[in-house]
Enzyme design. Structure first.
Site, PDB file in Angstrom:
ATOM      1  N   ASP A   1      28.911  43.329  31.678  1.00  0.00           N
ATOM      2  CA  ASP A   1      29.457  41.978  31.730  1.00  0.00           C
ATOM      3  C   ASP A   1      29.111  41.269  30.418  1.00  0.00           C
ATOM      4  OD1 ASP A   1      29.957  39.269  32.216  1.00  0.00           O
ATOM      5  OD2 ASP A   1      29.271  39.366  34.286  1.00  0.00           O
TER       6      ASP A   1
ATOM      7  N   SER B   1      30.382  34.040  38.988  1.00  0.00           N
ATOM      8  CA  SER B   1      30.412  33.421  37.671  1.00  0.00           C
ATOM      9  C   SER B   1      29.889  31.993  37.800  1.00  0.00           C
ATOM     10  CB  SER B   1      31.831  33.502  37.099  1.00  0.00           C
ATOM     11  OG  SER B   1      31.854  33.148  35.745  1.00  0.00           O
ATOM     12  N   TRP B   2      30.650  30.966  37.340  1.00  0.00           N
ATOM     13  CA  TRP B   2      30.200  29.593  37.594  1.00  0.00           C
ATOM     14  C   TRP B   2      30.020  29.354  39.094  1.00  0.00           C
ATOM     15  CZ3 TRP B   2      28.099  25.073  36.960  1.00  0.00           C
ATOM     16  CH2 TRP B   2      28.427  24.027  37.844  1.00  0.00           C
TER      17      TRP B   2
ATOM     18  N   GLY C   1      34.620  29.123  36.642  1.00  0.00           N
ATOM     19  CA  GLY C   1      34.947  28.149  35.594  1.00  0.00           C
ATOM     20  C   GLY C   1      33.653  27.581  35.014  1.00  0.00           C
TER      21      GLY C   1
ATOM     22  N   HIS D   1      32.862  41.604  33.929  1.00  0.00           N
ATOM     23  CA  HIS D   1      32.610  40.335  34.614  1.00  0.00           C
ATOM     24  C   HIS D   1      33.536  40.083  35.804  1.00  0.00           C
ATOM     25  CE1 HIS D   1      31.208  36.205  34.961  1.00  0.00           C
ATOM     26  NE2 HIS D   1      32.467  35.757  34.898  1.00  0.00           N
TER      27      HIS D   1
END
Length: 313
Positions: A264, A109-110, A41, A292
């Protein structure tokens, strides 16, 4: 392959003392190797499938929904919600819930951003570090995905992302979305949240994936995801520009694995390469046929191989 689906053996809420209640759960073997999973996120929340990245016989895994999302409350709250609040939450979960001196930290990711921030702040408490889809929240990374760059690869989806924003405000799309995501009008908030979320969900995989495109289709999920993500991006992750790459020397001595999809579009390989150069001791895997998402076959295989290998340490 993912491990079989499991249910938590224990769960609860962490009272932060500043207005948030953070949902957490423990899965696997209570006597197993301690690990923590950090979701993406920011604002996505955990999913049952995330439990399946770890051998349940050998790992004791803590998963939690970061402030304002998933089962944590208050929903979609931006108050007292920064990278450093989350780092402090992780430390409290380690000591008060897991009761471990060290644990494996896993984030994508985040979640890779948060994992790096936590590991650089508390390297002595990280036994191993597994990160994928590297995102360090430098200005160029945000600009690539939310202003210009990925738009050249997905012009069809980009039109839908632009739709809620008047042409006069498109010079700073993150700011234009913030205006709407923090509006007093719930309908305007939701329209913006849906468009923001759909842009990421439509570009996350190498090939189109109807399942991923519905990741934040529900109103509640879209609102938390878009509001919190935009809040962090507006404030540059509450970090100095380039801080995570600059301070990667603090990771030396921590066994690590970096996994990155070559194609990605959300978090391009440049950031993973920069981290690899700054932290050369870590294993580096540039997956040639992945975007991703963590569950694309080549990426997933390397992530499972990493958690399996570290379970033996």
């Amino acid at each position: 392959m993912l491990y079989p689906a499991i249910e938590p053996y224990r769960h609860g809420m962490l009272e932060t003392g500043d207005g948030h209640q953070v949902y957490w759960e423990l899965c696997g073997n209570p006597q197993g190797k301690p690990a923590v999973f950090l979701h993406g996120g920011p604002g996505s929340g955990c999913s049952p499938v995330h439990r399946q990245l770890f051998d349940p016989r050998r790992y004791n895994v803590l998963l939690f929904d970061q402030r304002g999302c998933g089962r944590s409350t208050p929903h979609a709250s931006l108050d007292n919600n920064t990278t450093w609040h989350l780092v402090a939450d992780i430390e409290r979960l380690r000591t008060e819930v897991m009761g471990a001196d060290q644990w494996l930290v896993f984030g994508g990711s985040w979640g890779s951003t948060l994992a790096l921030a936590y590991a650089e702040a508390h390297p002595g408490h990280v036994s191993e570090l597994v990160v994928r889809g590297i995102f360090t929240l430098r200005r160029a990374e945000v600009q690539w995905f939310y202003q210009e760059g990925a738009s050249w690869l997905f012009p069809d989806h980009w039109e839908e992302y632009l739709a809620p924003i008047p042409e006069a405000e498109r010079g700073d799309l993150v700011a234009a979305y913030r205006k709407r995501l923090t509006s007093d009008d719930p309908a305007e908030q939701l329209r913006a949240a849906k468009a923001w979320s759909k842009w990421e969900d439509s570009t996350i995989t190498l090939l189109p994936s109807p399942r991923h495109q519905q990741s934040h289709a529900a109103d509640r999920a879209a609102l938390a995801f878009a509001r919190i993500e935009n809040h962090y991006f507006t404030h540059a992750g509450f970090m100095e520009e380039g801080q995570l790459i600059r301070d990667a020397h603090k990771l030396r001595g921590i066994p690590g694995t970096i996994v990155q999809g070559r194609y990605d579009a959300c978090t391009p390989a440049r950031s993973a390469w920069d981290l690899h150069r700054a932290w050369p001791e870590a294993e580096f895997h540039l997956v040639p046929d992945a975007g991703h998402a963590f569950d694309e076959p080549g990426t997933l295989a390397r992530l499972i191989a990493a958690t399996d290998a570290y379970a033996k340490r």
